[in-house]
Design an enzyme around this catalytic site. Structure first.
Site, PDB file in Angstrom:
ATOM      1  N   ASP A   1      -9.360 -22.975  21.740  1.00 53.44           N
ATOM      2  CA  ASP A   1      -8.436 -23.346  22.829  1.00 53.44           C
ATOM      3  C   ASP A   1      -7.798 -24.717  22.597  1.00 53.44           C
ATOM      4  O   ASP A   1      -8.509 -25.683  22.312  1.00 53.44           O
ATOM      5  CB  ASP A   1      -9.182 -23.420  24.168  1.00 53.44           C
ATOM      6  CG  ASP A   1      -9.792 -22.105  24.595  1.00 53.44           C
ATOM      7  OD1 ASP A   1      -9.825 -21.163  23.796  1.00 53.44           O
ATOM      8  OD2 ASP A   1     -10.245 -22.022  25.748  1.00 53.44           O
TER       9      ASP A   1
ATOM     10  N   GLU B   1      -8.294 -16.328  32.461  1.00 54.80           N
ATOM     11  CA  GLU B   1      -8.650 -17.593  31.833  1.00 54.80           C
ATOM     12  C   GLU B   1      -7.458 -18.542  31.709  1.00 54.80           C
ATOM     13  O   GLU B   1      -6.306 -18.134  31.612  1.00 54.80           O
ATOM     14  CB  GLU B   1      -9.213 -17.313  30.433  1.00 54.80           C
ATOM     15  CG  GLU B   1     -10.340 -16.277  30.487  1.00 54.80           C
ATOM     16  CD  GLU B   1     -11.384 -16.485  29.435  1.00 54.80           C
ATOM     17  OE1 GLU B   1     -12.361 -17.179  29.741  1.00 54.80           O
ATOM     18  OE2 GLU B   1     -11.221 -15.973  28.322  1.00 54.80           O
TER      19      GLU B   1
HETATM   20  C1  FRU Z   1     -11.047 -19.083  26.443  1.00 57.19           C
HETATM   21  C2  FRU Z   1     -12.363 -19.639  26.921  1.00 57.19           C
HETATM   22  C3  FRU Z   1     -12.155 -20.630  28.031  1.00 57.19           C
HETATM   23  C4  FRU Z   1     -13.346 -21.530  27.894  1.00 57.19           C
HETATM   24  C5  FRU Z   1     -13.550 -21.568  26.397  1.00 57.19           C
HETATM   25  C6  FRU Z   1     -14.966 -21.771  25.966  1.00 57.19           C
HETATM   26  O1  FRU Z   1     -10.950 -18.904  25.077  1.00 57.19           O
HETATM   27  O2  FRU Z   1     -13.208 -18.592  27.346  1.00 57.19           O
HETATM   28  O3  FRU Z   1     -12.049 -20.021  29.300  1.00 57.19           O
HETATM   29  O4  FRU Z   1     -13.115 -22.791  28.456  1.00 57.19           O
HETATM   30  O5  FRU Z   1     -13.057 -20.348  25.894  1.00 57.19           O
HETATM   31  O6  FRU Z   1     -15.080 -21.869  24.590  1.00 57.19           O
END
Ligand code: FRU
Length: 445
Positions: free
Chosen positions: A73, A311
């Site tokens: 992310d 997300e």
């Molecule tokens: C999306 C996610 C986010 C979270 C992160 C954890 O890729 O699930 O929601 O903050 O990855 O690694």
């Protein structure tokens, strides 16, 4: 892609860490939000077509964004209004990261935010970890956002678990810290961090707590991904986040409005197992211009009986309309519904209600069927360029859940762990289209 030569070691002055009180829980929900339902009827219209399907990406040909690290992310530093920030000509990008010898399935257990800086938005130099070692709250750092104002960075992140815990828990709280931005001809660094604060925790009413999620047969739990947003029309400021509707699964009752019209449900009965899906998109209002003082509001959108995870929610304003975007997974759809790993979106004339799914179904961008896990965690920037990361490539018929059962070599060679090609989309009212692809991790503008 990554210019290591100029890598700066982050010189960070000592930061003392105390957990100061937060007022998220004590604030009474203000019923100014009219929660939109993303219905089963709308989601049942999801279909891949040439406007929403990404071209195939060969993950094995991508460059590692940060040698020595997996990254996933990412989010750029913005100003208070949400524009990509420029500090002495530098752009800054943040990403979750883990050493590249960690198995893909384990990276979330040790996720750490690292930052990169670049003049041209293409060639990025690793600056180091965002926070000094041991400063952040939680046992690992999950996604967030970062905004700068008056020479300071306000960094929002998800404090997952509790520092020092064993075994790891999945508790999630929204956290932040403020520091100084120092930029010179060599690059950018962050210094003089203040206290890390928990700014919001689930209230159990609008947003499910971890304890509620664990009751009965249990289910997914999310309270994460704080995203800064300033409404250009009202000048009010907010934090958006990923949540789940409040209450335990046994307390949940079906409402027709979750599914759509009765004509639809007469023909498409809602399976009992759909009760497990209760994703929502949360919002909290910033009080008195102080980003650590939040008033929790009811969710902007819920996907009860539709989907279990929405997300990294974020809003872009275009032509006086609010575009609310979020990401979701194939395996997070409620029983009886199907959708791809994709970017989804909704449009409204107001921030706080009345959202309609873009393109009728909500689907904006999906991985191609022949490579269904090639990218994820897309974030739409103000210029409608979309950044995301390369996830798993060329798995054949394997489901993502099976990847962890393969030998490490298979897992590493099919994992991207790097930024995906940036994608340009266009928006015309309530329809969207994929326009073109740029190089990996390119933050234009
Ligand atoms: C999306 C996610 C986010 C979270 C992160 C954890 O890729 O699930 O929601 O903050 O990855 O690694």
């Amino acid at each position: 892609m990554l210019n290591n030569k100029k890598a700066l070691s982050a010189v960070v002055l000592a930061a003392s860490v105390v957990i100061s009180g937060f007022n998220g829980l004590s604030a009474k929900a203000d019923e100014t939000v009219t929660t939109t339902n993303w219905t089963r009827e709308q989601a049942s219209k999801i279909e891949l077509n040439q406007d929403n399907t990404l071209p195939y990406t060969d993950i094995s040909e991508l460059e590692k964004f940060a040698p020595g690290y997996h990254v996933w992310d990412s989010w750029p530093l913005t100003d208070r209004d949400g524009n990509i920030a420029s500090i002495k000509g530098w752009k800054v990008l943040f990403a979750l990261s883990a050493p590249d010898d960690v198995l893909p399935g384990k990276v979330h257990d040790i996720a750490t935010i690292r930052y990169f800086y670049s003049k041209n938005g293409k060639d990025w130099t690793l600056g180091g970890t965002l926070f000094p070692e041991g400063a952040s709250l939680g046992s690992r750092e999950w996604a967030g956002s970062a905004m700068m104002d008056d020479g300071k960075i306000h960094a929002f992140y998800t404090a997952t678990g509790q520092r020092g815990e064993a075994p790891l828990t999945f508790e999630q709280r929204l956290a932040m810290a403020t520091g100084d931005i120092v930029a010179d001809s060599e690059g950018v660094r962050f210094e003089n961090w203040g206290d890390h604060k928990i700014i919001l925790e689930p209230d159990g009413e609008h947003y499910q707590t971890k304890e509620q999620a664990q009751q009965g047969e249990g289910g997914g739990y999310a309270f994460r991904d704080p995203m800064w947003f300033k409404d250009p029309k009202t000048e009010k400021e907010y934090i958006l986040f990923e949540g789940n509707s409040g209450g335990a699964v046994g307390e949940r009752t079906f409402k027709q409005e979750y599914a759509g019209r009765t004509n639809y449900t007469d023909e498409n009965p809602v399976p009992a197992g759909a009760v497990h899906a209760n994703a929502n998109i949360g919002i909290a209002e910033v009080v008195d211009g102080n980003p650590s003082n939040l008033k929790m509001l009811p969710p902007l959108l819920e996907a009860n009986y539709v989907n279990e995870e929405l997300e990294r929610p974020h809003v872009i304003v275009k032509d006086k309309k609010y575009y609310l975007f979020t990401d979701s997974h194939i395996n997070k759809y409620a029983e009886g519904l199907q959708g791809p790993e994709g970017l989804y979106g909704f449009v409204s004339d107001t921030l706080t209600g009345g959202y309609e799914p873009l393109n009728g179904s909500g689907l904006v961008m999906a991985n191609p069927p022949e490579n269904p896990y090639q990218a994820y965690s897309w974030l739409v920037l103000p210029n409608l360029n979309v950044v995301g990361f390369a996830h798993f490539g060329d798995l054949g018929n394997m489901s993502i859940g099976d990847v962890g059962n393969q030998d490490p070599e298979f897992q590493f060679s099919h994992f991207g762990g790097t930024l995906a090609p940036t994608v340009k989309i266009s928006i015309n009212g309530s329809t969207t289209k994929i326009e073109k692809e740029f190089s990996q991790g390119w933050i234009k503008q």
